[in-house]
Design a protein around this motif. Structure first.
Motif, PDB file in Angstrom:
ATOM      1  N   LEU A  66       0.821  -1.020  -0.007  1.00  5.21           N
ATOM      2  CA  LEU A  66       0.050  -0.222  -0.060  1.00  5.21           C
ATOM      3  C   LEU A  66       0.754   1.307  -0.023  1.00  5.21           C
ATOM      4  N   VAL A  67       1.893   1.212   0.767  1.00  5.70           N
ATOM      5  CA  VAL A  67       2.747   2.434   0.971  1.00  5.70           C
ATOM      6  C   VAL A  67       3.550   2.418  -0.485  1.00  5.70           C
ATOM      7  N   LEU A  68       3.808   1.566  -0.934  1.00  7.36           N
ATOM      8  CA  LEU A  68       4.563   1.547  -2.216  1.00  7.36           C
ATOM      9  C   LEU A  68       3.804   2.266  -3.557  1.00  7.36           C
ATOM     10  N   ALA A  73       1.980   6.892  -6.917  1.00  8.83           N
ATOM     11  CA  ALA A  73       1.094   7.845  -7.217  1.00  8.83           C
ATOM     12  C   ALA A  73       1.235   9.223  -7.018  1.00  8.83           C
ATOM     13  N   GLY A  74       1.765   9.317  -5.626  1.00  5.18           N
ATOM     14  CA  GLY A  74       2.162  10.912  -5.327  1.00  5.18           C
ATOM     15  C   GLY A  74       3.157  11.353  -6.137  1.00  5.18           C
ATOM     16  N   LEU A  75       4.463  10.373  -6.410  1.00  8.28           N
ATOM     17  CA  LEU A  75       5.558  10.988  -7.356  1.00  8.28           C
ATOM     18  C   LEU A  75       5.034  11.122  -8.738  1.00  8.28           C
ATOM     19  N   SER A  76       4.105  10.238  -9.235  1.00  7.93           N
ATOM     20  CA  SER A  76       3.508  10.586 -10.582  1.00  7.93           C
ATOM     21  C   SER A  76       2.768  11.942 -10.539  1.00  7.93           C
ATOM     22  N   LEU A  77       2.236  12.203  -9.743  1.00  6.20           N
ATOM     23  CA  LEU A  77       1.434  13.714  -9.670  1.00  6.20           C
ATOM     24  C   LEU A  77       2.133  14.812  -9.657  1.00  6.20           C
ATOM     25  N   TRP A  78       3.451  14.472  -8.781  1.00  6.31           N
ATOM     26  CA  TRP A  78       4.364  15.679  -8.648  1.00  6.31           C
ATOM     27  C   TRP A  78       4.990  15.896  -9.670  1.00  6.31           C
ATOM     28  N   ALA A  79       5.344  14.642 -10.547  1.00  8.05           N
ATOM     29  CA  ALA A  79       6.331  14.986 -11.701  1.00  8.05           C
ATOM     30  C   ALA A  79       5.384  15.422 -12.840  1.00  8.05           C
ATOM     31  N   LEU A  80       4.070  14.986 -12.886  1.00 12.09           N
ATOM     32  CA  LEU A  80       3.093  15.626 -13.790  1.00 12.09           C
ATOM     33  C   LEU A  80       2.815  16.985 -13.674  1.00 12.09           C
ATOM     34  N   LYS A  81       2.729  17.639 -12.520  1.00 12.22           N
ATOM     35  CA  LYS A  81       2.615  18.953 -11.908  1.00 12.22           C
ATOM     36  C   LYS A  81       3.722  19.774 -12.545  1.00 12.22           C
ATOM     37  N   LYS A  82       4.987  19.242 -12.147  1.00  8.99           N
ATOM     38  CA  LYS A  82       6.373  19.786 -12.492  1.00  8.99           C
ATOM     39  C   LYS A  82       6.715  19.932 -13.857  1.00  8.99           C
ATOM     40  N   TYR A  83       6.567  18.695 -14.529  1.00  7.34           N
ATOM     41  CA  TYR A  83       7.297  18.470 -15.704  1.00  7.34           C
ATOM     42  C   TYR A  83       6.130  18.427 -17.217  1.00  7.34           C
ATOM     43  N   GLY A  84       4.976  18.112 -16.558  1.00  5.22           N
ATOM     44  CA  GLY A  84       3.902  18.013 -17.785  1.00  5.22           C
ATOM     45  C   GLY A  84       2.872  19.118 -17.693  1.00  5.22           C
ATOM     46  N   ARG A  85       3.124  20.335 -17.037  1.00  8.25           N
ATOM     47  CA  ARG A  85       2.209  21.531 -17.158  1.00  8.25           C
ATOM     48  C   ARG A  85       2.540  22.043 -18.467  1.00  8.25           C
ATOM     49  N   GLY A  86       1.433  22.228 -19.058  1.00  4.63           N
ATOM     50  CA  GLY A  86       1.477  22.851 -20.532  1.00  4.63           C
ATOM     51  C   GLY A  86       1.161  21.785 -21.693  1.00  4.63           C
TER      52      GLY A  86
END
Length: 176
Positions: A66-68, A73-86
């Protein structure tokens, strides 16, 4: 009425056949089926896939999984927010930005668009989008520039005929 009778008759027959099949005992397995169901043992004594020793479920193992998953999921959201914007549809890029929008009622809006440092006043109606004027870059810091530019271009208190609006757009440099 006929439909109900046919439906109830069909249900009765179907349930009766299902109950009849459930009451019938299963035929005894044949010798070949018994041989296939028996575990396979090899000469070296190692267990096969059917005989694999399985560990009982562990609460610690489930919690770790569950922790993994939550971490990924959190790491994916952070990367999407930082690098996928636009890069996502509808997120807009860095070149086009809506600074302000004013609703005029009945699905009519007036907006200020900023396109690579240039500002435009546009009018949006259900029939289309019109360029009202190009805004001065010096007006950016002043308060009330949206209202002033709107009042300079269009008197919202009276209806404007189409020909007059076209003439206003041509002389104001709106149609380029």
């Amino acid at each position: 009425m006929l439909r109900r009778m046919v439906l109830s008759l069909g249900l009765t027959v179907g349930l009766g056949l299902g109950a009849q099949a459930a009451d019938r005992p299963a035929p005894p397995p044949t010798a070949a089926e018994k041989e296939l169901q028996a575990p396979l043992t090899l000469e070296d004594g190692k267990p096969t896939q059917g005989q694999a020793v399985s560990a009982p479920p562990s609460g610690l193992r489930a919690f770790g999984s569950l922790v993994l998953v939550l971490g990924l999921a959190g790491l994916s959201l952070w990367a999407l927010k930082k690098y996928g914007r636009g890069r996502l549809p509808g997120s807009g890029g860095g070149k086009l930005r809506v600074e302000e929008t004013l609703a005029l009622g009945d699905r009519r809006f007036v907006s200020i668009l900023d396109v690579e440092g240039e500002r435009f006043l546009i009018a949006m109606t259900p029939q289309g989008i019109n360029l009202v004027s190009r805004l001065d870059p010096t007006e950016r810091g002043e308060t009330g520039t949206f209202d002033e530019a709107l009042n300079r271009q269009v008197d919202l208190g009276r209806p404007v005929p189409v020909r007059e609006m076209e003439a206003m757009l041509k002389q104001g440099g709106g149609a380029q």
